[in-house]
Motif scaffolding. Structure first.
Motif, PDB file in Angstrom:
ATOM      1  N   ARG A 292       6.495  -0.325   4.049  1.00 53.93           N
ATOM      2  CA  ARG A 292       5.743   0.354   5.102  1.00 53.93           C
ATOM      3  C   ARG A 292       5.283   1.716   4.581  1.00 53.93           C
ATOM      4  NH1 ARG A 292       5.259  -0.376  10.459  1.00 53.93           N
ATOM      5  NH2 ARG A 292       6.948  -1.927  10.414  1.00 53.93           N
ATOM      6  N   CYS A 293       3.982   2.006   4.715  1.00 54.61           N
ATOM      7  CA  CYS A 293       3.439   3.293   4.250  1.00 54.61           C
ATOM      8  C   CYS A 293       3.890   4.405   5.190  1.00 54.61           C
ATOM      9  CB  CYS A 293       1.911   3.235   4.191  1.00 54.61           C
ATOM     10  SG  CYS A 293       1.151   4.798   3.683  1.00 54.61           S
ATOM     11  N   ALA A 294       4.390   5.495   4.613  1.00 49.98           N
ATOM     12  CA  ALA A 294       4.884   6.621   5.410  1.00 49.98           C
ATOM     13  C   ALA A 294       3.752   7.407   6.063  1.00 49.98           C
ATOM     14  CB  ALA A 294       5.707   7.561   4.534  1.00 49.98           C
ATOM     15  N   VAL A 295       2.486   7.179   5.644  1.00 42.97           N
ATOM     16  CA  VAL A 295       1.353   7.908   6.200  1.00 42.97           C
ATOM     17  C   VAL A 295       0.667   7.111   7.303  1.00 42.97           C
ATOM     18  CG1 VAL A 295      -0.887   8.957   5.707  1.00 42.97           C
ATOM     19  CG2 VAL A 295       0.989   9.220   4.084  1.00 42.97           C
ATOM     20  N   CYS A 296       0.185   5.933   6.956  1.00 42.69           N
ATOM     21  CA  CYS A 296      -0.601   5.153   7.919  1.00 42.69           C
ATOM     22  C   CYS A 296       0.216   4.074   8.625  1.00 42.69           C
ATOM     23  CB  CYS A 296      -1.816   4.519   7.236  1.00 42.69           C
ATOM     24  SG  CYS A 296      -1.393   3.321   5.941  1.00 42.69           S
ATOM     25  N   ASN A 305      -3.310  -7.569   0.194  1.00 40.71           N
ATOM     26  CA  ASN A 305      -3.775  -6.955  -1.051  1.00 40.71           C
ATOM     27  C   ASN A 305      -3.222  -5.551  -1.270  1.00 40.71           C
ATOM     28  OD1 ASN A 305      -5.448  -9.166  -1.745  1.00 40.71           O
ATOM     29  ND2 ASN A 305      -7.035  -8.431  -0.326  1.00 40.71           N
ATOM     30  N   LEU A 306      -2.529  -5.008  -0.264  1.00 46.05           N
ATOM     31  CA  LEU A 306      -1.969  -3.667  -0.409  1.00 46.05           C
ATOM     32  C   LEU A 306      -0.794  -3.674  -1.377  1.00 46.05           C
ATOM     33  CD1 LEU A 306      -1.899  -2.212   3.233  1.00 46.05           C
ATOM     34  CD2 LEU A 306      -3.316  -1.450   1.324  1.00 46.05           C
ATOM     35  N   THR A 307      -0.689  -2.623  -2.165  1.00 48.06           N
ATOM     36  CA  THR A 307       0.468  -2.416  -3.028  1.00 48.06           C
ATOM     37  C   THR A 307       1.184  -1.143  -2.587  1.00 48.06           C
ATOM     38  OG1 THR A 307      -0.883  -1.217  -4.640  1.00 48.06           O
ATOM     39  CG2 THR A 307      -0.575  -3.557  -5.015  1.00 48.06           C
ATOM     40  N   PHE A 308       2.481  -1.118  -2.748  1.00 50.55           N
ATOM     41  CA  PHE A 308       3.293  -0.001  -2.276  1.00 50.55           C
ATOM     42  C   PHE A 308       4.135   0.543  -3.424  1.00 50.55           C
ATOM     43  CE2 PHE A 308       2.278  -2.614   1.321  1.00 50.55           C
ATOM     44  CZ  PHE A 308       2.040  -1.722   2.354  1.00 50.55           C
ATOM     45  N   ARG A 309       4.291   1.866  -3.429  1.00 50.97           N
ATOM     46  CA  ARG A 309       5.092   2.539  -4.449  1.00 50.97           C
ATOM     47  C   ARG A 309       5.864   3.680  -3.799  1.00 50.97           C
ATOM     48  NH1 ARG A 309       3.575  -1.334  -6.583  1.00 50.97           N
ATOM     49  NH2 ARG A 309       2.588  -1.615  -8.640  1.00 50.97           N
ATOM     50  N   PHE A 310       7.033   3.991  -4.367  1.00 48.08           N
ATOM     51  CA  PHE A 310       7.771   5.167  -3.963  1.00 48.08           C
ATOM     52  C   PHE A 310       7.258   6.380  -4.731  1.00 48.08           C
ATOM     53  CE2 PHE A 310      10.786   1.844  -2.782  1.00 48.08           C
ATOM     54  CZ  PHE A 310      11.179   2.271  -1.522  1.00 48.08           C
TER      55      PHE A 310
END
Length: 336
Positions: A292-296, A305-310
């Motif tokens: 889960r993105c901390a912004v949006c 297609n979204l990729t997530f990174r710390f």
């Protein structure tokens, strides 16, 4: 100015990094020369086209040695101030654009002195005054609300100082060319105030020097500002802001749809319990998101297609999507 973006892409590797540092060093050398060897600059290094046409072509470069101040008391503050201006502009624009802006001012300074010599026969020794003024005006356009201490006492915003310089600049040009049409008492009043010269030829020369030497400021901020090409970072930031705004709009839309559905359910045949069960069933079918993105707030369930990174620079386990990984504000561990 797409042509400038292409020009920058092709020649940016030749830009001088931290250019203002080297310019300040030249100013410091010129200050030492003027202090301990008085008259040496005017004799061999100033922009004197009468001597340049006699073969002293090095003057086309060495006139840059003239510092913005020859006061022993204020020179350190003035040099630091112009170093600050140049460094900020280079960080905002990039090294290439700052190089182009500065050296365009140098070339226009030379051109103005040449025009004055060819038209009126005056060896008009232009210093670096208009080059520095162009830097200051550009800085005021970029950072208008920055405050400085006038006379080390009075806080004043940069934009007001720039407006005052622009008024003086305009008077020098407009009234300089209108001298033959001015009443004599107006002319001498402006001369007493330091805006005009005592002779008509010198007024023409001053007006020409001011107009030509400041063309780089006029070009960059009245033509370039019409359509500046955004950098990749700016484009990514704009895209991230649009995505976040869209996510917020979708969240509001879902909220109102759920409320409307709950209200209309009392008149329909479907009970609230059955709607809750259906919602839970759909959620179970889609699965629990792992990212889960901390912004949006988007997850991999919203867009596969979204990729997530710390982020290694944020304090804590904050995960961001590809749109916000490089554009978010870092979370620190400091207590507010």
């Amino acid at each position: 100015m797409n042509w400038f973006a292409k020009f920058e892409k092709k020649f940016s590797k030749y830009a001088i990094k931290n250019l203002m540092f080297y310019i300040i060093v030249l100013y410091a050398i010129g200050f030492v020369m003027n202090t301990f060897f008085n008259g040496l600059y005017d004799a061999y290094f100033s922009l004197d086209f009468a001597m340049i046409f006699k073969g002293q072509v090095w003057r086309l470069i060495t006139f840059i040695l003239q510092p913005p101040s020859n006061s022993i008391i204020f020179v350190v503050f003035v040099l630091y101030f112009y170093y600050l201006i140049g460094s900020v502009l280079e960080r905002i624009w990039g090294s290439f654009r700052f190089n182009v802006y500065f050296f365009t001012g140098v070339i226009l300074n030379i051109l103005a002195s040449l025009i004055i010599y060819l038209i009126w026969g005056l060896s008009f020794k232009l210093s670096t005054n208009y080059i520095n003024l162009a830097l200051f005006m550009a800085f005021a356009m970029e950072q208008p609300d920055m405050e400085v201490l006038l006379f080390f006492i009075i806080p004043i915003k940069i934009k007001w100082m720039a407006i005052l310089d622009a008024v003086i600049f305009g008077i020098t040009i407009v009234f300089g060319y209108l001298v033959p049409f001015l009443p004599r008492n107006v002319w001498y009043s402006l001369y007493a105030a330091g805006f005009l010269a005592p002779s008509a030829i010198m007024c023409y020369a001053n007006a020409t020097a001011a107009l030509v030497s400041m063309l780089n400021f006029i070009i960059f901020f009245f033509l370039y500002k019409k359509g500046p090409a955004k950098s990749s970072t700016q484009r990514n930031f704009d895209k991230a802001m649009r995505t976040a705004k869209k996510a917020q709009q979708n969240a509001r839309k879902d909220y109102w749809q759920q409320n409307n559905t709950a209200q209309s359910g009392t008149y329909g045949s479907v009970s609230p319990d059955s709607r809750t069960q259906d919602s839970q069933a759909q959620h179970a079918k889609r699965g629990v998101p792992k990212h889960r993105c901390a912004v949006c707030g988007r997850t991999e369930l919203d867009d596969e297609n979204l990729t997530f990174r710390f982020c290694s620079k944020c304090a804590g386990n904050y995960e961001y999507c590809s749109d916000h990984l490089y554009t978010h504000i870092h979370v620190t561990g400091d207590k507010q």
